[in-house]
Write a protein that holds these residues in place. Structure first.
Motif, PDB file in Angstrom:
ATOM      1  N   LEU A   1      14.489   0.164   1.084  1.00 13.25           N
ATOM      2  CA  LEU A   1      15.301  -0.964   1.535  1.00 13.25           C
ATOM      3  C   LEU A   1      15.729  -1.805   0.336  1.00 13.25           C
ATOM      4  CD1 LEU A   1      13.389  -2.132   4.745  1.00 13.25           C
ATOM      5  CD2 LEU A   1      15.369  -0.598   4.573  1.00 13.25           C
ATOM      6  N   SER A   2      16.741  -2.622   0.553  1.00 14.57           N
ATOM      7  CA  SER A   2      17.299  -3.403  -0.556  1.00 14.57           C
ATOM      8  C   SER A   2      16.305  -4.393  -1.141  1.00 14.57           C
ATOM      9  CB  SER A   2      18.554  -4.142  -0.081  1.00 14.57           C
ATOM     10  OG  SER A   2      18.221  -5.029   0.989  1.00 14.57           O
ATOM     11  N   ASN A   3      15.317  -4.828  -0.332  1.00 14.43           N
ATOM     12  CA  ASN A   3      14.357  -5.828  -0.825  1.00 14.43           C
ATOM     13  C   ASN A   3      12.923  -5.300  -0.863  1.00 14.43           C
ATOM     14  OD1 ASN A   3      13.914  -5.672   1.902  1.00 14.43           O
ATOM     15  ND2 ASN A   3      13.983  -7.882   2.282  1.00 14.43           N
ATOM     16  N   THR A   4      12.747  -3.972  -0.834  1.00 14.39           N
ATOM     17  CA  THR A   4      11.400  -3.405  -0.792  1.00 14.39           C
ATOM     18  C   THR A   4      10.549  -3.895  -1.954  1.00 14.39           C
ATOM     19  OG1 THR A   4      12.061  -1.410   0.419  1.00 14.39           O
ATOM     20  CG2 THR A   4      10.074  -1.266  -0.917  1.00 14.39           C
ATOM     21  N   ASN A   5      11.084  -3.853  -3.162  1.00 17.98           N
ATOM     22  CA  ASN A   5      10.289  -4.213  -4.338  1.00 17.98           C
ATOM     23  C   ASN A   5      10.057  -5.717  -4.459  1.00 17.98           C
ATOM     24  OD1 ASN A   5       9.884  -1.593  -5.316  1.00 17.98           O
ATOM     25  ND2 ASN A   5      11.898  -1.579  -6.290  1.00 17.98           N
ATOM     26  N   VAL A   6      10.719  -6.496  -3.603  1.00 21.78           N
ATOM     27  CA  VAL A   6      10.557  -7.950  -3.644  1.00 21.78           C
ATOM     28  C   VAL A   6       9.561  -8.422  -2.595  1.00 21.78           C
ATOM     29  CG1 VAL A   6      11.748 -10.172  -3.429  1.00 21.78           C
ATOM     30  CG2 VAL A   6      12.910  -8.225  -4.515  1.00 21.78           C
ATOM     31  N   VAL A   7       9.672  -7.915  -1.361  1.00 19.52           N
ATOM     32  CA  VAL A   7       8.869  -8.460  -0.258  1.00 19.52           C
ATOM     33  C   VAL A   7       7.854  -7.467   0.308  1.00 19.52           C
ATOM     34  CG1 VAL A   7      10.750 -10.019   0.380  1.00 19.52           C
ATOM     35  CG2 VAL A   7      10.559  -7.782   1.507  1.00 19.52           C
ATOM     36  N   ASP A   8       7.879  -6.223  -0.141  1.00 19.08           N
ATOM     37  CA  ASP A   8       7.006  -5.215   0.467  1.00 19.08           C
ATOM     38  C   ASP A   8       6.443  -4.296  -0.614  1.00 19.08           C
ATOM     39  OD1 ASP A   8       5.667  -3.616   2.258  1.00 19.08           O
ATOM     40  OD2 ASP A   8       7.453  -2.580   3.002  1.00 19.08           O
ATOM     41  N   HIS A   9       5.759  -4.890  -1.565  1.00 17.72           N
ATOM     42  CA  HIS A   9       5.248  -4.141  -2.718  1.00 17.72           C
ATOM     43  C   HIS A   9       3.795  -4.555  -2.948  1.00 17.72           C
ATOM     44  CE1 HIS A   9       5.007  -2.624  -6.877  1.00 17.72           C
ATOM     45  NE2 HIS A   9       6.049  -1.863  -6.562  1.00 17.72           N
ATOM     46  N   THR A  10       2.861  -3.823  -2.323  1.00 19.50           N
ATOM     47  CA  THR A  10       1.434  -4.150  -2.403  1.00 19.50           C
ATOM     48  C   THR A  10       0.755  -3.193  -3.376  1.00 19.50           C
ATOM     49  OG1 THR A  10       1.432  -4.935  -0.116  1.00 19.50           O
ATOM     50  CG2 THR A  10      -0.706  -4.368  -1.101  1.00 19.50           C
ATOM     51  N   THR A  11       0.030  -3.737  -4.363  1.00 15.85           N
ATOM     52  CA  THR A  11      -0.572  -2.924  -5.418  1.00 15.85           C
ATOM     53  C   THR A  11      -2.073  -3.139  -5.481  1.00 15.85           C
ATOM     54  OG1 THR A  11       1.455  -2.980  -6.740  1.00 15.85           O
ATOM     55  CG2 THR A  11      -0.584  -2.444  -7.905  1.00 15.85           C
ATOM     56  N   HIS A  12      -2.801  -2.039  -5.650  1.00 17.75           N
ATOM     57  CA  HIS A  12      -4.247  -2.079  -5.894  1.00 17.75           C
ATOM     58  C   HIS A  12      -4.488  -1.654  -7.334  1.00 17.75           C
ATOM     59  CE1 HIS A  12      -8.559  -1.776  -5.060  1.00 17.75           C
ATOM     60  NE2 HIS A  12      -8.546  -0.640  -5.733  1.00 17.75           N
ATOM     61  N   HIS A  13      -5.351  -2.414  -8.029  1.00 10.98           N
ATOM     62  CA  HIS A  13      -5.635  -2.162  -9.444  1.00 10.98           C
ATOM     63  C   HIS A  13      -7.009  -1.506  -9.570  1.00 10.98           C
ATOM     64  CE1 HIS A  13      -2.185  -4.730 -10.524  1.00 10.98           C
ATOM     65  NE2 HIS A  13      -2.599  -5.514  -9.527  1.00 10.98           N
ATOM     66  N   PHE A  14      -7.029  -0.183  -9.777  1.00 14.65           N
ATOM     67  CA  PHE A  14      -8.299   0.537  -9.868  1.00 14.65           C
ATOM     68  C   PHE A  14      -9.123   0.088 -11.077  1.00 14.65           C
ATOM     69  CE2 PHE A  14      -5.964   3.814  -7.341  1.00 14.65           C
ATOM     70  CZ  PHE A  14      -6.838   3.853  -6.277  1.00 14.65           C
ATOM     71  N   LYS A  15      -8.466  -0.168 -12.187  1.00 11.58           N
ATOM     72  CA  LYS A  15      -9.201  -0.555 -13.396  1.00 11.58           C
ATOM     73  C   LYS A  15      -9.907  -1.892 -13.197  1.00 11.58           C
ATOM     74  CE  LYS A  15      -8.642  -0.949 -18.408  1.00 11.58           C
ATOM     75  NZ  LYS A  15      -7.671  -0.865 -19.534  1.00 11.58           N
ATOM     76  N   LYS A  16      -9.231  -2.825 -12.539  1.00 13.94           N
ATOM     77  CA  LYS A  16      -9.791  -4.162 -12.327  1.00 13.94           C
ATOM     78  C   LYS A  16     -10.868  -4.158 -11.254  1.00 13.94           C
ATOM     79  CE  LYS A  16      -8.428  -8.814 -10.817  1.00 13.94           C
ATOM     80  NZ  LYS A  16      -7.289  -9.676 -10.410  1.00 13.94           N
ATOM     81  N   HIS A  17     -10.617  -3.493 -10.132  1.00 16.11           N
ATOM     82  CA  HIS A  17     -11.509  -3.577  -8.977  1.00 16.11           C
ATOM     83  C   HIS A  17     -12.569  -2.485  -8.931  1.00 16.11           C
ATOM     84  CE1 HIS A  17      -9.132  -6.807  -7.260  1.00 16.11           C
ATOM     85  NE2 HIS A  17      -8.035  -6.073  -7.368  1.00 16.11           N
ATOM     86  N   ASP A  18     -12.280  -1.326  -9.538  1.00 16.19           N
ATOM     87  CA  ASP A  18     -13.196  -0.184  -9.447  1.00 16.19           C
ATOM     88  C   ASP A  18     -13.676   0.312 -10.800  1.00 16.19           C
ATOM     89  OD1 ASP A  18     -12.840   0.392  -6.416  1.00 16.19           O
ATOM     90  OD2 ASP A  18     -10.790   0.369  -7.181  1.00 16.19           O
ATOM     91  N   GLY A  19     -13.123  -0.245 -11.888  1.00 11.83           N
ATOM     92  CA  GLY A  19     -13.524   0.192 -13.222  1.00 11.83           C
ATOM     93  C   GLY A  19     -13.125   1.623 -13.527  1.00 11.83           C
ATOM     94  N   ILE A  20     -11.964   2.067 -12.985  1.00  9.36           N
ATOM     95  CA  ILE A  20     -11.556   3.472 -13.080  1.00  9.36           C
ATOM     96  C   ILE A  20     -10.107   3.570 -13.533  1.00  9.36           C
ATOM     97  CG2 ILE A  20     -10.939   5.483 -11.647  1.00  9.36           C
ATOM     98  CD1 ILE A  20     -13.439   5.024 -10.044  1.00  9.36           C
ATOM     99  N   THR A  21      -9.815   4.572 -14.335  1.00  6.67           N
ATOM    100  CA  THR A  21      -8.443   4.962 -14.626  1.00  6.67           C
ATOM    101  C   THR A  21      -8.339   6.474 -14.441  1.00  6.67           C
ATOM    102  OG1 THR A  21      -6.630   4.843 -16.244  1.00  6.67           O
ATOM    103  CG2 THR A  21      -8.860   5.263 -17.100  1.00  6.67           C
ATOM    104  N   PHE A  22      -7.199   6.942 -13.959  1.00  7.31           N
ATOM    105  CA  PHE A  22      -7.017   8.359 -13.634  1.00  7.31           C
ATOM    106  C   PHE A  22      -6.157   9.045 -14.692  1.00  7.31           C
ATOM    107  CE2 PHE A  22      -7.768   6.323  -9.514  1.00  7.31           C
ATOM    108  CZ  PHE A  22      -8.724   7.152  -8.968  1.00  7.31           C
ATOM    109  N   VAL A  23      -6.527  10.279 -15.011  1.00  5.12           N
ATOM    110  CA  VAL A  23      -5.738  11.129 -15.906  1.00  5.12           C
ATOM    111  C   VAL A  23      -5.464  12.432 -15.175  1.00  5.12           C
ATOM    112  CG1 VAL A  23      -5.757  12.426 -18.074  1.00  5.12           C
ATOM    113  CG2 VAL A  23      -6.687  10.098 -18.013  1.00  5.12           C
ATOM    114  N   ILE A  24      -4.195  12.872 -15.228  1.00  7.05           N
ATOM    115  CA  ILE A  24      -3.783  14.082 -14.522  1.00  7.05           C
ATOM    116  C   ILE A  24      -3.907  15.291 -15.436  1.00  7.05           C
ATOM    117  CG2 ILE A  24      -1.863  15.221 -13.337  1.00  7.05           C
ATOM    118  CD1 ILE A  24      -0.789  12.403 -12.700  1.00  7.05           C
ATOM    119  N   GLU A  25      -4.543  16.344 -14.938  1.00 11.95           N
ATOM    120  CA  GLU A  25      -4.636  17.606 -15.666  1.00 11.95           C
ATOM    121  C   GLU A  25      -3.718  18.627 -15.011  1.00 11.95           C
ATOM    122  OE1 GLU A  25      -8.823  18.615 -15.587  1.00 11.95           O
ATOM    123  OE2 GLU A  25      -9.091  17.779 -17.594  1.00 11.95           O
ATOM    124  N   ASP A  26      -2.916  19.319 -15.847  1.00  7.58           N
ATOM    125  CA  ASP A  26      -2.043  20.357 -15.309  1.00  7.58           C
ATOM    126  C   ASP A  26      -1.625  21.291 -16.441  1.00  7.58           C
ATOM    127  OD1 ASP A  26      -0.517  21.539 -13.150  1.00  7.58           O
ATOM    128  OD2 ASP A  26       1.249  20.793 -14.191  1.00  7.58           O
TER     129      ASP A  26
END
Length: 249
Positions: A224-249
């Motif tokens: 939607l035209s305003n998705t990134n303004v009014v509907d953008h919820t973010t969870h911070h794994f590093k802050k809340h869980d002490g974790i960062t993810f790395v992708i292997e491929d």
């Protein structure tokens, strides 16, 4: 798989005792006298201080604990493997009628926005993940380059009830006004999207990316035209869980 660094509680290895099986001659010197108690305590204290010194240098007062690195193996996105999170849409013959293989969209809460999104420097790692509660989203790489998306199942709940997720995760109210359970790091997975196809994300699907190996990739994006303004919820794994993810491929 988790790559964990050693913390302060490192255990010194036990001393190795070597047994000599040769005969001692009469002229062999006497073994050294054992350490007395004061000298032994002094040596133990010195060893402990030496072992503790690197840990003290790793983190200054007030600094956060270093994040644990969790490595995730990417799997190919197919209609079956991606079903809990949305749809994988590939080419269909011209003239084919609309059906369940087409993107099932919900753009009813605003003005649809379809645009080309240029992304640069998005390496295969992430520590944040986002969801949109009021709209489906479609993402695809122009040119069909391979790209990656970290995802977790939607976790939107009706309200601040006493229900909780795994590990006692309780509902959180987003800035958009809805409630959700924070995503469980153990349920995060990564998909690789190859060739001329796109992903449709269900409403509320947590997603991190797009990520890619190239320097820059253009994506078409439908939301939607305003998705990134009014509907953008973010969870911070590093802050809340002490974790960062790395992708292997």
């Amino acid at each position: 798989m988790q790559t964990l660094g050693l913390g302060r509680g490192c255990i010194l290895p036990a001393p190795i005792h070597v047994v000599c099986r040769c005969r001692r001659s009469a002229a062999s010197p006497s073994p050294p006298a054992p350490l007395n108690a004061p000298r032994l305590k002094t040596r133990i204290a010195a060893v402990r201080a030496s072992a503790a010194q690197p840990a003290q240098m790793e983190r200054k007062p007030g600094e956060e604990e270093p994040a644990r690195v969790v490595k995730l193996r990417a799997v190919e996105a197919t209609p079956e493997s991606f079903a809990p999170f949305g749809q994988v849409i590939a080419a269909s013959p011209d003239g084919e009628e609309f059906g369940p293989h087409d993107a099932q969209l919900d753009l009813s809460r605003g003005v649809p926005r379809f645009y080309i999104m240029r992304l640069q420097d998005r390496p295969l790692e992430f520590s944040n993940i986002t969801h949109h509660a009021g709209v489906t989203q479609c993402l695809g790489a122009i040119g069909g380059q391979d790209w990656y998306l970290g995802v977790a199942k939607p976790s939107i709940v009706d309200g601040p009830s006493e229900q909780s997720g795994q590990e006692g995760r309780k509902p959180v109210r987003s800035r958009a006004g809805h409630y959700y359970l924070p995503p469980d790091p153990a349920e995060v997975c990564v998909f690789r999207v190859s060739g001329p196809k796109f992903l449709k994300l269900n409403k509320g699907t947590w997603h991190a990316g797009p990520l890619f190996k190239a320097d820059a990739v253009d994506f078409y994006n439908l939301e939607l035209s305003n998705t990134n303004v009014v509907d953008h919820t973010t969870h911070h794994f590093k802050k809340h869980d002490g974790i960062t993810f790395v992708i292997e491929d």
